[in-house]
Design a protein around this motif. Sequence first.
Motif, PDB file in Angstrom:
ATOM      1  N   ASN A  76       0.825  -1.207   0.000  1.00 15.30           N
ATOM      2  CA  ASN A  76       0.000   0.000   0.000  1.00 15.30           C
ATOM      3  C   ASN A  76       0.857   1.254   0.000  1.00 15.30           C
ATOM      4  OD1 ASN A  76      -2.406  -1.356  -0.089  1.00 15.30           O
ATOM      5  ND2 ASN A  76      -2.658  -1.403   2.123  1.00 15.30           N
ATOM      6  N   ILE A  77       1.937   1.248   0.746  1.00 15.59           N
ATOM      7  CA  ILE A  77       2.841   2.400   0.772  1.00 15.59           C
ATOM      8  C   ILE A  77       3.452   2.607  -0.600  1.00 15.59           C
ATOM      9  CG2 ILE A  77       5.012   3.286   1.701  1.00 15.59           C
ATOM     10  CD1 ILE A  77       4.265   1.955   4.364  1.00 15.59           C
ATOM     11  N   PHE A 109       2.895   5.850  -2.832  1.00 16.63           N
ATOM     12  CA  PHE A 109       4.067   6.615  -3.264  1.00 16.63           C
ATOM     13  C   PHE A 109       4.084   6.758  -4.785  1.00 16.63           C
ATOM     14  CE2 PHE A 109       8.603   6.905  -4.400  1.00 16.63           C
ATOM     15  CZ  PHE A 109       8.910   8.082  -3.736  1.00 16.63           C
ATOM     16  N   SER A 138       3.298  10.497  10.832  1.00 21.82           N
ATOM     17  CA  SER A 138       4.198   9.453  10.316  1.00 21.82           C
ATOM     18  C   SER A 138       4.608   9.797   8.884  1.00 21.82           C
ATOM     19  CB  SER A 138       3.513   8.089  10.331  1.00 21.82           C
ATOM     20  OG  SER A 138       2.529   8.012   9.311  1.00 21.82           O
ATOM     21  N   GLN A 139       5.635   9.126   8.429  1.00 22.78           N
ATOM     22  CA  GLN A 139       6.090   9.319   7.046  1.00 22.78           C
ATOM     23  C   GLN A 139       4.991   8.921   6.070  1.00 22.78           C
ATOM     24  OE1 GLN A 139      10.202   8.218   6.083  1.00 22.78           O
ATOM     25  NE2 GLN A 139       9.353   6.978   4.437  1.00 22.78           N
ATOM     26  N   ASN A 140       4.283   7.832   6.346  1.00 25.03           N
ATOM     27  CA  ASN A 140       3.194   7.394   5.486  1.00 25.03           C
ATOM     28  C   ASN A 140       2.095   8.452   5.431  1.00 25.03           C
ATOM     29  OD1 ASN A 140       1.917   5.473   3.771  1.00 25.03           O
ATOM     30  ND2 ASN A 140       0.589   4.898   5.463  1.00 25.03           N
ATOM     31  N   ASP A 141       1.787   9.041   6.584  1.00 24.77           N
ATOM     32  CA  ASP A 141       0.784  10.107   6.619  1.00 24.77           C
ATOM     33  C   ASP A 141       1.243  11.316   5.807  1.00 24.77           C
ATOM     34  OD1 ASP A 141      -1.071   8.706   8.185  1.00 24.77           O
ATOM     35  OD2 ASP A 141      -0.126   9.379  10.045  1.00 24.77           O
ATOM     36  N   LEU A 176       3.181  11.248   3.159  1.00 24.91           N
ATOM     37  CA  LEU A 176       3.015  10.886   1.750  1.00 24.91           C
ATOM     38  C   LEU A 176       1.544  10.979   1.340  1.00 24.91           C
ATOM     39  CD1 LEU A 176       5.497   7.899   1.592  1.00 24.91           C
ATOM     40  CD2 LEU A 176       5.748  10.101   0.416  1.00 24.91           C
ATOM     41  N   THR A 177       0.651  10.586   2.223  1.00 28.02           N
ATOM     42  CA  THR A 177      -0.779  10.698   1.954  1.00 28.02           C
ATOM     43  C   THR A 177      -1.176  12.162   1.809  1.00 28.02           C
ATOM     44  OG1 THR A 177      -1.220   8.649   3.151  1.00 28.02           O
ATOM     45  CG2 THR A 177      -3.090  10.139   2.820  1.00 28.02           C
TER      46      THR A 177
END
Length: 177
Positions: A3-4, A8, A148-151, A153-154
């Motif tokens: 998913n990441i 991305f 977070s890094q994922n957040d 990117l979102t």
Amino acid sequence: MKNILKLFTAFIVLSFGVSVLLIGCEKGGQDSSETTINKNASENGTDDLNCNCIVNPAATITPEEEEMLVYMREEEKLARDVYAKFYEKYDLAVFNNISTSEQRHMDRVLCLLMHYGIDDPASTEVGVFNNAELQELYNMLIDQGSASQNDALTVGATIEDVDIYDLEEYVAQTSNE
């Protein structure tokens, strides 16, 4: 992890699309027979501002088009500032690269503002906006992406979605190239 990677990839594709849409002028790509906005760094006090690439600007614009340009200038600043903050926090090159791209977008809109004699609404302070809605949005996006890094990117993908949507709306509201 998949998913990441998907997120991305979508983020990069959207960023590239917006960059192509707004950058559109590089050295050597201009037909010298076309009318261009002629401003240089000594006239506007901004280094590396290449306004010669804005081709065939209309002589005048409507109040609605002026409003669109003013909003767009700060919207591009919001994107630049958010990406710059996330680059500081996460040290991901993609945030730095896209922040640089957003600066070019800001520069192109500034060229148009200067051409039409419109005051630049953009603050020189990172994270400070004259438009209250954009200020609130910036604060919200920074809060969301700081989790977070994922957040982050979102948030970046969301910014690109909104930018594309706004550009499409603006294009639909005017016949001015």
